[in-house]
Scaffold this motif. Sequence first.
Motif, short mmCIF file in Angstrom:
data_model
loop_
_atom_site.label_atom_id
_atom_site.label_comp_id
_atom_site.label_asym_id
_atom_site.label_seq_id
_atom_site.Cartn_x
_atom_site.Cartn_y
_atom_site.Cartn_z
N ASP A 94 0.81 -1.21 0.00
CA ASP A 94 0.00 0.00 0.00
C ASP A 94 0.85 1.27 0.00
OD1 ASP A 94 -2.52 -1.07 -0.17
OD2 ASP A 94 -2.88 -1.10 2.00
N ARG A 201 -4.23 9.72 6.53
CA ARG A 201 -4.85 8.97 7.63
C ARG A 201 -4.69 7.47 7.39
NH1 ARG A 201 -8.16 12.61 10.32
NH2 ARG A 201 -8.54 14.56 9.20
N ASP A 204 -6.94 4.79 9.06
CA ASP A 204 -8.35 4.73 8.71
C ASP A 204 -8.61 3.47 7.88
OD1 ASP A 204 -10.91 5.03 7.58
OD2 ASP A 204 -10.72 7.20 7.45
N PRO A 205 -9.57 2.64 8.25
CA PRO A 205 -9.84 1.42 7.48
C PRO A 205 -10.17 1.71 6.01
CG PRO A 205 -10.99 1.34 9.58
CD PRO A 205 -10.43 2.72 9.45
N ASP A 206 -10.67 2.91 5.71
CA ASP A 206 -11.03 3.25 4.33
C ASP A 206 -9.96 4.10 3.66
OD1 ASP A 206 -12.83 3.21 2.09
OD2 ASP A 206 -13.38 5.29 2.57
N PHE A 207 -8.76 4.13 4.24
CA PHE A 207 -7.71 5.00 3.69
C PHE A 207 -7.42 4.69 2.22
CE2 PHE A 207 -3.11 5.68 2.84
CZ PHE A 207 -3.12 7.07 2.87
N GLY A 209 -9.17 3.07 -0.03
CA GLY A 209 -10.31 3.36 -0.89
C GLY A 209 -10.51 4.84 -1.11
N SER A 210 -10.31 5.64 -0.06
CA SER A 210 -10.51 7.08 -0.20
C SER A 210 -9.46 7.70 -1.10
CB SER A 210 -10.50 7.76 1.17
OG SER A 210 -9.22 7.69 1.77
N ARG A 213 -10.30 6.76 -4.73
CA ARG A 213 -11.46 7.53 -5.21
C ARG A 213 -11.07 8.97 -5.54
NH1 ARG A 213 -14.03 4.52 -1.10
NH2 ARG A 213 -13.88 6.26 0.38
N GLU A 245 -7.47 -1.71 -5.62
CA GLU A 245 -7.59 -1.15 -4.28
C GLU A 245 -6.27 -0.66 -3.70
OE1 GLU A 245 -7.24 -5.68 -3.82
OE2 GLU A 245 -8.11 -4.23 -5.21
N HIS A 246 -5.15 -1.03 -4.35
CA HIS A 246 -3.84 -0.54 -3.91
C HIS A 246 -3.31 0.59 -4.79
CE1 HIS A 246 -3.74 -4.05 -1.30
NE2 HIS A 246 -3.93 -4.82 -2.35
#
Length: 265
Positions: A94, A201, A204-207, A209-210, A213, A245-246
């Motif tokens: 990541d 962040r 953050d579990p959605d780091f 993905g955010s 996006r 996703e990466h």
Amino acid sequence: MLQFDNRARVLSQHSLEEAVQQAGIAAPPIYIQETGSTSSDAKLLADRGAPEWTIVATGHQTAGRGRLGRSWASAPGKALQFSLLLRPALPPNDAPLAALLAAVEMGRSCQDVAGLRVASKWPNDLLAGGRKVGGILPEAKVSGGALDHLILGIGVNVSMGAIDFPEGIRDSATSLAMEGAAVEVPALLGWFLSGFRDSWRPADPDFAGSVVRRYRPVCVTLGRRVRATTTDGVVVEGVASDLDEHGGLRVGDATIGFGEVVHLD
């Protein structure tokens, strides 16, 4: 609203400290008038235990690095050149997300400071007017299967003119000034650091993905036919359809994690 000393046209230790302070960063920054590579300097500091958010900036690099071992050309005092040390709790695969986020925030900063749209050619070229205006080079150290630290080397051509570029890249390179944007280097750095720090962040579990996006709308590679050459020499050609996703680039049935990409249309 960030405020910067309008008299500070170029970076100095004082203007660097001002930008770092107003971005809410506690680690003491380091300014070097001339150095070989800020990323090499930052690596030495990282290995000596320097804290996260340590920034090394310079007025001129004599051995700046680009992707895949290329050199980075700059003119003294006419470019923003710095490296940022991060120590995120992220899986090594990541780590490239940091460069994508930096591209998003540098583009936003150019828009906010100068009204200039700066896009990204995957994975880390910054483009203005279709030509390269900057770049972001992530370099990670992995120890025991974990990410020890990550260095983001960032360069943006601010006030360079065509004569400042080597002859071989004058048709493909540009600067903010050449695109009609009047920008002071310290102000651009301050805006970037403030935005990047707010967006960084990794816990953050959605780091992931955010970041993906936010990167998609600024990535001019998506939707284009490309030729991608991976670091192990495999060549893939097709339409760049999406990011995984990466942050890897999907080309046909393949996903490119890192490599050289040429736009074919």
